[in-house]
Write a protein that holds these residues in place. Structure first.
Motif, short mmCIF file in Angstrom:
data_model
loop_
_atom_site.label_atom_id
_atom_site.label_comp_id
_atom_site.label_asym_id
_atom_site.label_seq_id
_atom_site.Cartn_x
_atom_site.Cartn_y
_atom_site.Cartn_z
N SER A 106 29.15 40.05 19.99
CA SER A 106 29.26 39.11 18.88
C SER A 106 30.57 39.28 18.13
O SER A 106 31.12 38.32 17.59
CB SER A 106 28.09 39.29 17.90
N GLY A 112 31.79 35.12 14.53
CA GLY A 112 30.85 36.23 14.50
C GLY A 112 30.52 36.73 13.11
O GLY A 112 29.50 37.35 12.89
N ARG A 113 31.41 36.49 12.11
CA ARG A 113 31.17 37.01 10.77
C ARG A 113 30.67 35.93 9.81
O ARG A 113 30.46 36.19 8.65
CB ARG A 113 32.46 37.61 10.21
N GLY A 115 28.44 33.63 7.71
CA GLY A 115 27.07 33.73 7.20
C GLY A 115 26.70 35.15 6.85
O GLY A 115 26.98 36.07 7.60
N ALA A 117 24.16 38.43 6.07
CA ALA A 117 22.98 38.91 6.79
C ALA A 117 21.70 38.39 6.19
O ALA A 117 20.71 38.16 6.88
CB ALA A 117 22.99 40.44 6.80
N ASP A 124 23.42 28.29 8.57
CA ASP A 124 23.70 29.67 8.99
C ASP A 124 22.70 30.13 10.03
O ASP A 124 23.03 30.81 10.99
CB ASP A 124 23.67 30.60 7.78
N ARG A 127 23.51 28.58 13.29
CA ARG A 127 24.70 29.16 13.88
C ARG A 127 24.40 30.53 14.49
O ARG A 127 24.88 30.87 15.57
CB ARG A 127 25.79 29.27 12.82
N ARG A 128 23.60 31.34 13.78
CA ARG A 128 23.24 32.66 14.31
C ARG A 128 22.41 32.53 15.58
O ARG A 128 22.55 33.31 16.52
CB ARG A 128 22.50 33.47 13.25
N SER A 129 21.53 31.53 15.62
CA SER A 129 20.72 31.30 16.80
C SER A 129 21.60 30.93 18.00
O SER A 129 21.38 31.41 19.12
CB SER A 129 19.71 30.19 16.53
N ARG A 131 24.70 31.83 18.37
CA ARG A 131 25.44 33.03 18.77
C ARG A 131 24.57 33.93 19.64
O ARG A 131 25.03 34.50 20.62
CB ARG A 131 25.93 33.80 17.54
N ARG A 132 23.31 34.08 19.24
CA ARG A 132 22.39 34.93 20.03
C ARG A 132 22.24 34.38 21.44
O ARG A 132 22.24 35.13 22.42
CB ARG A 132 21.02 35.02 19.35
#
Length: 363
Positions: A106, A112-113, A115, A117, A124, A127-129, A131-132
């Motif tokens: 990531s 990758g940064r 959003g 935690a 957000d 977007r994290r989903s 990335r995963r």
């Protein structure tokens, strides 16, 4: 002439560390989707060249272009590494030990940064989903599905290098730089990982540079090879061109196993040279005195039917073939031959040798 567009152009680049000049007027292109191996001995400037391309070291002069974009120009323009869109796979992976495998990969993503935690904003979370999903796809790509939660210390050396490759590929860079990425691995793993990495780069049509001092690695992986000696490009061409038609004795001796013999044309037929082992066919029709460069696979070895002054000094079985070393009576000349079969000769046996194909001649 190759009409493929260039993914990278290096033009007249020189670089130094203080007063120590390392690179001298280096120029070459890498075509889109091509893998170029930069091959040279330790200390010749390979890693410095890679650092200049990546933006980690400033060039004293010359220009570096990624596609149509100038990223370095002498002591003037210098685009920082994070803005060059280049993926770097260093020696031994250099993974972050405190991050999981997924965290390392990531880190290579552009967003990758984005959003925090603890954020619950729908954008957000989406977007994290994404990335995963991208990390999982990369793990599948490099043959490590399900390893996302592992820490680098829990992985083998080969697995760590696969993660480093996935991290470099994560942002879909314009160029991938591999700095002797297989040097710390054992022979079996090194061979299999080379094959996997080459296939992966081909499938993704990635423009790549592999820096290595390993001739087998360069010959087996690269579309073209740039031989770097003493900070200068000595020859650039396909693996076959560099191996069979070296432009200099220095290139021929460095790339692959070879035997160098004094040679002269006196009392020899046209297209042949007289050497300590007898007449040897040469490329072209040279004359005078010089040296010939012979590859062991070009040497034939048979049991002598009359005195030759040549005898077997060593026999080494390698599996696919046997390497037989032959020397003259005073041991001033040693010639290696690759012979089929299991140990076809014995130590001390007198033999006759010949050369099966024309070889390069150098003055």
């Amino acid at each position: 002439m190759n009409d493929k567009p260039s993914g990278l152009q290096v033009s007249g680049v020189s670089a130094s560390y203080g007063k120590n000049a390392v690179l001298h007027d280096v120029s070459f292109d890498v075509h889109e989707g091509e893998l170029l191996a930069v091959l040279g001995p330790s200390g010749c400037g390979k890693t410095t060249l890679l650092r200049v391309i990546a933006g980690l070291h400033r060039a004293d002069k010359g220009k570096v272009c990624l596609g149509e974009r100038v990223v370095a120009e002498g002591n003037g323009r210098h685009v920082p590494p994070e803005r060059r869109h280049v993926g770097l796979v260093p020696q031994e992976g250099a993974l972050f030990p405190h991050l999981s495998v997924s965290g390392n990969i990531s880190y290579g993503l552009r967003n990758g940064r984005a959003g925090s935690a603890g954020s619950r904003h729908p954008f957000d979370l989406k977007r994290r989903s994404a990335r995963r999903a991208q990390v999982e796809a990369l793990l599948q790509l490099v043959g490590l599905p399900g390893k996302g939660r592992a820490r680098p210390a829990q992985l083998s050396g080969g697995q760590q290098q696969r993660v480093a490759l996935a991290r470099a590929l994560a942002p879909s860079p314009a160029l991938v730089l591999l700095d002797e990425p297989f040097s710390a691995l054992d022979a079996g793993l090194r061979a299999s990982l080379r094959t996997d990495v080459r296939s992966l780069l081909y499938e993704r049509k990635m423009t790549s540079i592999l820096v290595t001092h390993d001739q087998d690695e360069a010959l087996g992986m690269a579309d073209r090879i740039a031989v770097l000696l003493d900070g200068q490009i000595a020859q650039i061409g396909t693996p076959e061109e560099v191996y069979h038609s070296p432009v200099s004795l220095a290139v021929g001796r460095f790339v692959g196993d070879s035997v160098v013999l004094d040679a002269e044309s006196a009392n020899a037929p046209s297209g042949w040279m007289r050497t300590v082992i007898g007449l040897v066919p040469v490329i072209g029709n040279p004359s005078g005195r010089g040296t010939v460069l012979v590859r062991p696979e070009q040497v034939t070895c048979t049991r002598a039917t009359e005195p030759t002054g040549l005898s077997v000094t060593n026999v080494r079985f390698t599996g696919p073939s046997t390497v037989v070393t032959v020397a003259n009576e005073d041991r001033s000349t040693c010639i290696r031959a690759h012979c089929a079969g299991d140990r076809p000769f014995t130590h001390g046996e007198e033999v006759s040798i010949g050369v099966t194909a024309p070889v390069p001649f150098f003055r």
